[in-house]
Scaffold this active site. Structure first.
Site, short mmCIF file in Angstrom:
data_model
loop_
_atom_site.label_atom_id
_atom_site.label_comp_id
_atom_site.label_asym_id
_atom_site.label_seq_id
_atom_site.Cartn_x
_atom_site.Cartn_y
_atom_site.Cartn_z
N CYS A 1 0.88 -1.17 0.00
CA CYS A 1 0.00 0.00 0.00
C CYS A 1 0.91 1.22 0.00
O CYS A 1 2.11 1.10 0.21
CB CYS A 1 -0.86 0.05 1.26
N ARG B 1 1.41 1.60 -5.94
CA ARG B 1 1.56 0.64 -4.85
C ARG B 1 0.22 0.03 -4.43
O ARG B 1 0.18 -0.91 -3.64
CB ARG B 1 2.18 1.33 -3.63
N TRP C 1 -3.95 -1.51 -1.20
CA TRP C 1 -3.92 -2.74 -2.00
C TRP C 1 -4.35 -3.82 -1.02
O TRP C 1 -3.58 -4.24 -0.17
CB TRP C 1 -2.49 -2.97 -2.51
N ASN D 1 1.03 -0.16 6.03
CA ASN D 1 1.35 -0.97 4.85
C ASN D 1 2.00 -2.25 5.37
O ASN D 1 3.02 -2.17 6.05
CB ASN D 1 2.32 -0.18 3.96
N GLY D 2 1.41 -3.39 5.08
CA GLY D 2 1.99 -4.65 5.56
C GLY D 2 0.92 -5.57 6.09
O GLY D 2 -0.27 -5.41 5.79
N GLU E 1 8.62 -20.71 -19.67
CA GLU E 1 8.44 -19.36 -19.13
C GLU E 1 9.60 -18.45 -19.57
O GLU E 1 9.37 -17.30 -19.95
CB GLU E 1 8.33 -19.42 -17.59
N LYS F 1 9.24 -14.99 -21.82
CA LYS F 1 9.76 -13.68 -21.38
C LYS F 1 10.60 -13.06 -22.49
O LYS F 1 10.48 -11.88 -22.79
CB LYS F 1 10.63 -13.81 -20.11
N GLU G 1 8.39 -11.86 -25.49
CA GLU G 1 7.48 -10.72 -25.31
C GLU G 1 8.21 -9.42 -25.09
O GLU G 1 7.71 -8.37 -25.49
CB GLU G 1 6.44 -10.98 -24.22
N HIS H 1 13.05 -35.36 -32.45
CA HIS H 1 11.84 -35.69 -33.23
C HIS H 1 11.47 -34.58 -34.20
O HIS H 1 10.35 -34.52 -34.67
CB HIS H 1 10.69 -36.03 -32.29
N LYS I 1 -1.50 -5.38 -20.15
CA LYS I 1 -1.27 -6.05 -18.87
C LYS I 1 -2.41 -7.00 -18.51
O LYS I 1 -2.19 -8.10 -18.05
CB LYS I 1 -1.09 -4.99 -17.77
C1 F6R Z 1 3.37 -12.73 -19.68
C2 F6R Z 1 2.11 -12.31 -19.12
C3 F6R Z 1 0.86 -12.92 -19.62
C4 F6R Z 1 -0.11 -13.19 -18.47
C5 F6R Z 1 -1.46 -13.66 -19.01
C6 F6R Z 1 -2.43 -14.01 -17.90
O1 F6R Z 1 4.43 -12.09 -19.08
O2 F6R Z 1 2.07 -11.47 -18.27
O3 F6R Z 1 1.13 -14.09 -20.33
O4 F6R Z 1 0.46 -14.14 -17.63
O5 F6R Z 1 -2.04 -12.66 -19.82
O6 F6R Z 1 -2.66 -12.91 -17.09
P1 F6R Z 1 -3.31 -13.08 -15.66
O7 F6R Z 1 -2.32 -13.82 -14.83
O8 F6R Z 1 -3.54 -11.69 -15.17
O9 F6R Z 1 -4.56 -13.85 -15.83
#
Ligand code: F6R
Length: 609
Positions: free
Chosen positions: A2, A27, A74, A100-101, A482, A486, A489, A505, A604
């Site tokens: 927070c 935050r 938050w 916050n915590g 993963e 990363k 993207e 294969h 996001k």
């Molecule tokens: C990759 C990334 C996306 C999310 C995906 C699901 O770095 O951020 O692949 O993981 O869009 O998002 P959430 O977890 O918010 O459902």
């Protein structure tokens, strides 16, 4: 996570409080509030929603006074609501706090306070602090604060205000950040530098256990014993944008570095004090409940899906239940075999991903019980699921998910152990051993973050290659997926993850001289087999960067470079191996001049199908 602020001086407090909270909204942003002393009383104003809801509310009648505190929330304990928003007051309204915590022992404290006649208005852990202050106060504000701090357990940064002592604010911290900004006949308090940078650049960065008595004309900082300490003034020379990112160039890098704290927060309150058991009080499951399921589905998208793959491994291995993992956009259209004997676990950082939410609703419609692993309290997914486990990673701002992934892994690990305890599928000694290793993970992640120079060098050397391959077996393969996501993207390099045993294969045809291959080789049970696969790509003249646990003396004989991570159980090592892969993606993106925090074409939170 927070944001908190405080002001004491000659000017009106409200403009600073609002300005500071605006800078701290990253935050937390589910509710906000301020408390201002008007010379007679403390006026508290709060509102659920973004900060703008609060500013709209007070626009016609701003609280007046030159002593005040504020908070942007938050949610952790208690859903986002007007009542749960901070500041929180005691029964008399004489004491007000922002926090916050997490106060870990708030429940027994609350019960005791209620038994003594205190009346609570919120579901938060924080409100106990205000009532404790009221009950321990006997005329000495500072002594009462110290008494409160000696009773609360957990993590906090706290600011205390009292109408009986309008000449001071008191603040204290443990594990959460707090700074005091030094002005001219005025002083400021904030959880982070961005809040105060518009007013002053001279600050005290408080350490754990330190308590600051902040007056308009001076600040005294004391240690736990109450002895004054000579604190050095830290002059901030970051610009406002860098300050918001904690001095890091990008949110992604900041969030990678936040992982030790984030995973610690995920574990908080979920491990029995003697380290013998996982306690998921949110679930309260038993043998009868678990034996009603013949299958578990884990459903998610993107990075959360990759966490789900690791989750499957943990649950199958530790609690011996059959698990299927599916991407949400496929699951919902496949007419999945789901009924009342199915447990569906959905994973989502944002809790708003449209496909995951739809999969959750479909599962409920088919009669399944549902559990959500999410980071956002009160999100649609959290509200819809029968059970919720929060990751407590704090807001994740960068589009590329990093700390959400590691905290999801921690939750899956704890869930699998919890189910193993219920089902009796593991010896208590093994559970204890794994919990001991789990508790070391935050420090071990910190270790992997200490020397990033070799990763920067690789990123510079290979950052302009068009293709990169990631290989591994077992859990290493899940982490490879993963790592490659990363890299794709944020750096726009074509990256593919392959199960090392699958190369021959088909994909081996793409391995030619100079192609970088990141080879994870941490899984002891398949170590020799992974080595053979590494030799296959090396024989085609690939450049191989190996990732191994410290103490591995073999791998370096067969690869071009090795990055080592601290040693732990092979089940937990994904929490460490993913870190250099996140950093590699980050620095490759920097090498290529990409917009790291906002990669092209991505958002996001994907709230459309
Ligand atoms: C990759 C990334 C996306 C999310 C995906 C699901 O770095 O951020 O692949 O993981 O869009 O998002 P959430 O977890 O918010 O459902």
């Amino acid at each position: 996570m927070c944001g908190i602020v405080g002001y004491i001086g000659q000017k009106q407090a409200t403009p600073f409080l609002i300005e500071g909270l605006t800078k701290l909204e990253y935050r937390g942003y589910d509710s906000a509030g301020i408390a201002v002393y008007d010379g007679e009383n403390i006026r508290v104003e709060k509102s659920v929603g973004r900060l703008s809801a609060l500013t709209d509310k007070i626009a016609q009648d701003e609280p007046k006074g030159s002593l005040g505190i504020g908070h942007t929330r938050w949610a952790t304990h208690g859903r986002p609501s007007d009542l749960n928003a901070h500041p929180h007051s005691d029964c008399t309204g004489d004491f007000v706090v922002v926090h916050n915590g997490i106060i870990e022992n708030y429940l027994p404290l609350k019960e005791e306070l209620i038994a003594n006649g205190h009346i609570f208005h919120s579901e938060t852990d924080t409100e106990v602090v205000a009532h404790l202050l009221e009950s321990l106060y006997d005329g000495d504000f500072e002594a009462a604060v110290r008494a409160v701090l000696s009773k609360v357990e957990g993590s906090y940064s706290l600011v205390f205000m009292s109408k009986k002592h309008p000449d001071m604010l008191i603040c204290a911290k443990r594990e959460n950040p707090l700074v005091v900004g030094l002005g001219d006949k005025e002083n400021f308090i904030a959880s982070d530098i961005p809040a105060i940078i518009g007013r002053t650049r001279r600050t005290y960065i408080l350490g754990d256990g330190e308590i600051a008595i902040v007056r308009a004309d001076g600040v005294t900082i004391t240690n736990k014993k109450g002895e004054p300490i000579a604190k050095k003034v830290f002059t901030v020379n970051w610009n406002a944008e860098a300050a918001e990112k904690g001095g890091y160039e990008h949110f992604m890098l900041k969030e990678i570095h936040e992982q030790p704290k984030a995973v610690k927060d995920t574990m908080r309150e979920r491990i029995k004090k003697d380290g013998s058991e996982i306690q998921l009080n949110e679930l309260n499951w038993n043998t009868k409940f678990l034996s009603s399921f013949n299958k578990i589905y884990i459903v998610a998208c993107g990075t959360a899906y990759h966490a789900g793959l690791v989750g499957k491994f943990y649950i199958e291995k530790l609690s011996r239940m059959l698990v299927e993992v599916d991407v949400a956009s496929e699951f919902r259209y496949r007419n999945p075999i789901v009924d009342k004997n199915t447990l569906v676990i959905v994973v989502s950082q944002s809790g708003e991903t449209s496909d995951t939410l739809a999969a959750l609703k479909e599962s409920k419609r088919l009669g399944a019980k549902t559990l959500a692993l999410t980071n956002v309290v009160g999100s649609s997914i959290a509200r819809e699921a029968d059970y919720v486990l929060y990751t407590w990673a704090g807001p994740e701002i960068a589009v590329a998910s990093t700390k959400a992934y590691t905290t999801q892994l921690i939750l899956f690990f704890m869930l699998a152990l919890y189910m193993a305890e219920i089902k009796n599928t593991l010896q208590p000694s093994r559970i204890k051993e794994l919990i001991t290793l789990l508790k070391r993970i935050p420090a071990q992640i910190s270790e992997t973050l200490t020397d990033v120079e070799p990763i920067k060098t690789f990123a510079k050397r290979y950052g302009f290659n068009e293709d990169v391959f990631y290989i591994g077996r077992s859990l290493d393969y899940d982490v490879a997926l993963e790592g490659s996501l990363k890299l794709k993207e944020v750096s726009y390099i074509h990256a593919e993850a392959y199960s090392a045993g699958e190369l021959k294969h088909g994909t081996l045809a793409l391995i030619v001289e100079g192609v970088p291959v990141i080879a994870l080789a941490t899984q002891k049970s398949v170590y020799e087999k992974t080595l053979s696969n590494i030799k296959e790509v090396k024989a085609r003249d690939a450049v191989v960067i190996g990732i191994a646990a410290e103490g591995d003396e073999e791998l370096s004989k067969y690869v071009d470079h090795v990055m080592y991570v601290p040693e732990t159980d092979e089940l937990l090592i994904p929490l460490l191996t993913v870190v250099p892969l996140q950093l590699l993606a980050y620095y490759a993106a920097i090498t290529r001049g990409c917009d790291v925090d906002k990669p092209r074409n991505l958002a996001k939170s994907v709230t459309v199908e």
